[in-house]
Design an enzyme around this catalytic site. Structure first.
Site: not given
Length: 255
Positions: A13, A60-61, A87, A153, A157, A183, A186
């Protein structure tokens, strides 16, 4: 001397497109993600297509110790990170608050908020010491306007939006630029992940209008990081022409 950009979530992506775009423009890129096979594929693609160097880190972040160990393991000529693109992120599930699955909430909070925080905490001191750098946070239209069945979600954000603003203030004395790119719709693996592998349901999200693609957002990232040093693109909202808000679209009916 070439600049070094680190991109999280680079296995697909937006992250993959951003890594390719920056490599094309001559940046050396550090690509990170959890899927080693995909990292290796992207590494080969960059090496074949472009003259930029590429270095991959599989971790893994969501796990601070893993992330810290990975960045610490970088060779000395890769440690002077100039650009961090936060990202890595995802949406899981689309349900009302009283029917939501707690495991879905945990995944979104751990990735979208804590993962971004962890990477920023690990990389930003490098930039502070250098007295230069650029952090690009990939936000979302969901961080600007809440929509039904997406409360958690959207909350993650909105948190990214707040963290972005706070970073800009905290890092201002150190000549570090901070950009948020938000965005709209997408077409990537985003909806497939949200609907837990249900391809038919994911496809319906993008029917009836021309959505954004990953290259559109990669172009926005490159625009932001390629500005002169005195210019900071602070906040950018990028939407398909056919989308007005998080859940308002103009779609053509099938004939």
């Amino acid at each position: 001397m070439k600049k070094i950009a680190l991109i999280t979530g680079a296995t697909s992506g937006l992250g993959k497109a951003i890594a390719l775009r920056l490599a094309k423009e001559g940046y050396d890129v550090i690509i990170t993600g959890r899927r080693r096979e995909r990292l290796e594929e992207l590494e080969k693609e960059i090496e074949v297509k472009y003259e930029s160097r590429v270095y991959s880190l599989c971790f893994d972040v969501r796990k601070y110790n893993e992330a810290e160990q990975a960045i610490s393991s970088l060779p000395s000529d890769w440690k002077t990170i100039d650009i961090l693109v936060n990202n890595a992120g995802l949406a899981v599930g689309l349900s009302s608050i009283h029917e939501g699955e707690v495991d879905d909430w945990e995944r979104m909070i751990d990735t979208n908020i804590k993962g971004l925080l962890y990477m920023t905490r690990i990389v930003s001191p490098i930039m502070v010491e250098q007295k230069s750098g650029h952090i690009v946070n990939i936000g979302s239209i969901a961080g600007k306007a809440v929509y039904p069945n997406g409360a958690v979600y959207c909350a993650t954000k909105y948190a990214v939006n707040a963290l972005h603003q706070g970073m800009r203030m905290d890092l201002l004395p150190y000549n570090i630029r901070v950009t948020q790119i938000c965005p709209g719709a997408v077409e990537t693996e985003f909806s497939l992940v949200r609907f837990k592998g249900n391809q038919n349901r994911a496809d319906k999200v993008y029917e009836g209008y021309e959505n954004l693609n990953a290259d559109d957002i990669a172009e926005a990232v490159y625009y932001a990081v390629s500005q002169p040093a005195h210019v900071n693109i602070q906040d950018m909202l990028v939407m398909p022409t056919a989308q007005a808000t998080g859940n308002m679209f103009h779609k053509e009916e099938k004939k």
